[in-house]
Design a protein around this motif. Structure first.
Motif, PDB file in Angstrom:
ATOM      1  N   ASN A 270      60.897 -36.253  50.458  1.00  0.00           N
ATOM      2  CA  ASN A 270      60.267 -36.936  48.990  1.00  0.00           C
ATOM      3  C   ASN A 270      59.100 -37.358  49.376  1.00  0.00           C
ATOM      4  O   ASN A 270      58.030 -37.431  48.612  1.00  0.00           O
ATOM      5  CB  ASN A 270      61.360 -37.850  48.495  1.00  0.00           C
ATOM      6  CG  ASN A 270      62.495 -37.200  47.917  1.00  0.00           C
ATOM      7  OD1 ASN A 270      62.540 -35.921  47.388  1.00  0.00           O
ATOM      8  ND2 ASN A 270      63.598 -37.763  48.005  1.00  0.00           N
ATOM      9  N   GLU A 271      59.001 -37.911  50.552  1.00  0.00           N
ATOM     10  CA  GLU A 271      57.511 -38.582  50.799  1.00  0.00           C
ATOM     11  C   GLU A 271      56.309 -37.701  50.933  1.00  0.00           C
ATOM     12  O   GLU A 271      55.557 -38.055  50.720  1.00  0.00           O
ATOM     13  CB  GLU A 271      57.962 -39.714  52.261  1.00  0.00           C
ATOM     14  CG  GLU A 271      56.497 -40.260  52.384  1.00  0.00           C
ATOM     15  CD  GLU A 271      56.049 -41.299  51.479  1.00  0.00           C
ATOM     16  OE1 GLU A 271      54.770 -41.555  51.604  1.00  0.00           O
ATOM     17  OE2 GLU A 271      56.686 -41.702  50.761  1.00  0.00           O
ATOM     18  N   LYS A 273      56.434 -34.734  49.555  1.00  0.00           N
ATOM     19  CA  LYS A 273      55.789 -34.253  48.250  1.00  0.00           C
ATOM     20  C   LYS A 273      54.923 -35.413  47.601  1.00  0.00           C
ATOM     21  O   LYS A 273      54.098 -35.133  46.990  1.00  0.00           O
ATOM     22  CB  LYS A 273      57.071 -34.147  47.271  1.00  0.00           C
ATOM     23  CG  LYS A 273      58.068 -32.893  47.781  1.00  0.00           C
ATOM     24  CD  LYS A 273      59.114 -32.770  46.940  1.00  0.00           C
ATOM     25  CE  LYS A 273      59.933 -31.380  47.262  1.00  0.00           C
ATOM     26  NZ  LYS A 273      61.247 -31.504  46.464  1.00  0.00           N
ATOM     27  N   LYS A 274      55.122 -36.545  47.770  1.00  0.00           N
ATOM     28  CA  LYS A 274      54.232 -37.608  47.252  1.00  0.00           C
ATOM     29  C   LYS A 274      52.675 -37.444  47.819  1.00  0.00           C
ATOM     30  O   LYS A 274      51.858 -37.656  47.179  1.00  0.00           O
ATOM     31  CB  LYS A 274      54.955 -39.007  47.483  1.00  0.00           C
ATOM     32  CG  LYS A 274      56.046 -39.566  46.710  1.00  0.00           C
ATOM     33  CD  LYS A 274      56.685 -40.843  46.985  1.00  0.00           C
ATOM     34  CE  LYS A 274      57.946 -40.976  46.156  1.00  0.00           C
ATOM     35  NZ  LYS A 274      58.433 -42.459  46.660  1.00  0.00           N
ATOM     36  N   GLN A 275      52.791 -37.573  49.058  1.00  0.00           N
ATOM     37  CA  GLN A 275      51.458 -37.191  50.054  1.00  0.00           C
ATOM     38  C   GLN A 275      50.777 -35.969  49.464  1.00  0.00           C
ATOM     39  O   GLN A 275      49.636 -35.985  49.409  1.00  0.00           O
ATOM     40  CB  GLN A 275      51.959 -37.242  51.461  1.00  0.00           C
ATOM     41  CG  GLN A 275      52.380 -38.452  52.110  1.00  0.00           C
ATOM     42  CD  GLN A 275      51.336 -39.371  52.217  1.00  0.00           C
ATOM     43  OE1 GLN A 275      50.098 -39.231  52.369  1.00  0.00           O
ATOM     44  NE2 GLN A 275      51.782 -40.706  52.592  1.00  0.00           N
TER      45      GLN A 275
END
Length: 454
Positions: A270-271, A273-275
């Motif tokens: 998930n992190e 995908k944010k980056q």
């Protein structure tokens, strides 16, 4: 040595080996000497294809006894063609392919002829990865000994930082181990000094857990190149260790230049995908192909774009920053590529790789930096224009001298780049030369560029 003596000595050599000896008229000779750069046309007198370390020892002794030039072919991906030599002995390691995985210890024993994709494929079933370069077709030993920038470098350092030990045949035919406890000075030099000390028959390398990966390609219109690269320059220098981003300029299907970004997130999904969503906002991509994938898929992303046998030339520069002047020169050169097959590639060095002390290995630069590759590739039938394509990379490299750090990545520097070579190892050079003189006093081994001093 006259013809009869030569024939007798070759026959004796053949009888002493488990592997093969090929001469120019033999079937399989052309295939055995094939390398990535089709512009290299030199012809070794003999190709020795060892199957054991003992065969390698015999080959080295044969070359030394007969005062013949010697070169070593692993993956054959050195653009300068130093794997070949004219009228000498070529040792091809392509049969030394053994890979042993100790999953509990997270260690791989890797034969000298293994290419990166083979090691990654062998480690993958154990949910382990090795630190490699960006492309999977490159010989793992050569890549590792000279450096090894790759998607996992911010997390685990260069490929050479994960080298635990080496089995190597020296100039006198002796087979020795080099690691932290045995021949420690040689082990230090091998990590960055390349294959300039002997023939590596086997390596021990550290493996790492295969974490979740989100990666892929983003392509941006070329008129957004300045904006996207400015954002990339600012973003990557403070990015977390889990993230690497390669940037570059290639030609699209219509032959028009495109800017690409290749982000690789090695951590919590998930992190990641944010980056990557933040990276996508650097511009307005014309195409995005981002997905969860295994590491073997990440380093295969360029497979369809990496042909073998095409003429090519490569130059490289280290830059601390993609400043306005550097960006202007890079983007202008990208617009003026003389071949649709040519490319500019930008990798960033930071994180774990930059936290290694400079003097811990022979590698010459441990400060965060950009490593740029200027790659000219052209069709074989376009040989009459070869000089034009070569001049494109030379002009681009020269235009960045005032922006560049001293030296350059030794795995890419050609043998004629004397000014860069002299600075490539920084303050490690004198110690590297002393160890070279100790272990290879006659300068038998000439792999990546290193200023030789007896």
């Amino acid at each position: 040595m006259n013809e009869n003596q030569m024939e007798k000595s070759v026959n004796e050599l053949k009888q002493s080996l488990q592997g093969k000896v090929l001469q120019r008229a033999d079937e399989g000779y052309d295939e055995a000497k094939a390398i990535w750069n089709g512009a290299v046309t030199v012809l070794p007198a003999l190709i020795i294809i060892p199957e054991t370390a003992k065969d390698v020892q015999a080959a080295v002794l044969y070359a030394g006894k007969n005062n013949l030039p010697l070169s070593v072919l692993g993956g054959g991906h050195d653009w300068a063609g130093r794997a070949l030599n004219q009228d000498g002995v070529l040792i091809s390691l392509r049969k030394l392919k053994t890979i042993q995985i100790d999953a509990d210890a997270k260690i791989a024993q890797v034969g000298g002829g293994v290419i990166s994709r083979e090691l990654i494929a062998a480690a993958d079933p154990y949910d382990l990865v090795a630190v490699t370069g960006t492309m999977d077709v490159v010989g793992f030993a050569g890549l590792t000994l000279g450096g090894g920038y790759g998607p996992l470098s911010p997390s685990y350092g260069l490929a050479l930082d994960n080298l635990l030990g080496v089995e190597i045949v020296l100039h006198d035919g002796s087979l020795v181990n080099a690691n932290a406890n045995e021949n420690a000075d040689l082990f230090w030099a091998l990590r960055g000094g390349g294959g300039n000390f002997g023939v590596v028959t086997s390596m021990q390398v550290k493996l790492h857990p295969a974490k979740s990966i989100v990666a892929g390609m983003m392509f941006f219109p070329f008129d957004q190149a300045n904006k996207v690269l400015r954002s990339y320059n600012k973003f990557i220098q403070s990015a977390p260790d889990e993230l690497s981003i390669q940037a570059g300029i290639v030609s699209g299907p219509d032959q028009i230049p495109l800017l690409y970004l290749l982000p690789t997130w090695y951590g919590e999904t998930n992190e990641g995908k944010k980056q990557i969503a933040a990276i996508e906002k650097f511009g307005t991509p014309v195409m995005t192909q981002i997905a969860p994938m295994r590491y073997k898929e990440v380093i295969a992303l360029f497979d369809e774009h990496v042909g073998t046998g095409f003429p090519c030339e490569i130059q490289t520069r280290w830059l601390s920053d993609l400043n306005d002047h550097a960006l202007e020169k890079i983007i202008t050169a990208g617009a003026e590529k003389t071949s649709s097959m040519s490319a500019i590639i930008i990798s960033h060095f930071r994180g774990a790789a930059a936290r290694v002390n400079l003097t811990d290995t022979a590698f010459g630069l441990r400060k965060p930096h950009f490593m740029l590759e200027f790659v000219a590739v052209w069709e074989k039938q376009d040989s009459t224009n070869g000089q034009i394509h070569q001049q494109w990379v030379r002009d681009l490299s020269a235009s960045l001298i005032t922006d560049a750090l001293a030296g350059g990545y030794p795995n890419i520097l050609g043998p004629d780049e004397h000014q860069q070579i002299s600075k490539a190892y920084g303050e490690n050079l004198e110690r590297l030369q002393q160890i070279k003189s100790k272990y290879d006093p006659s300068n038998m081994f000439k792999a990546i560029s290193i200023p030789f001093s007896k």
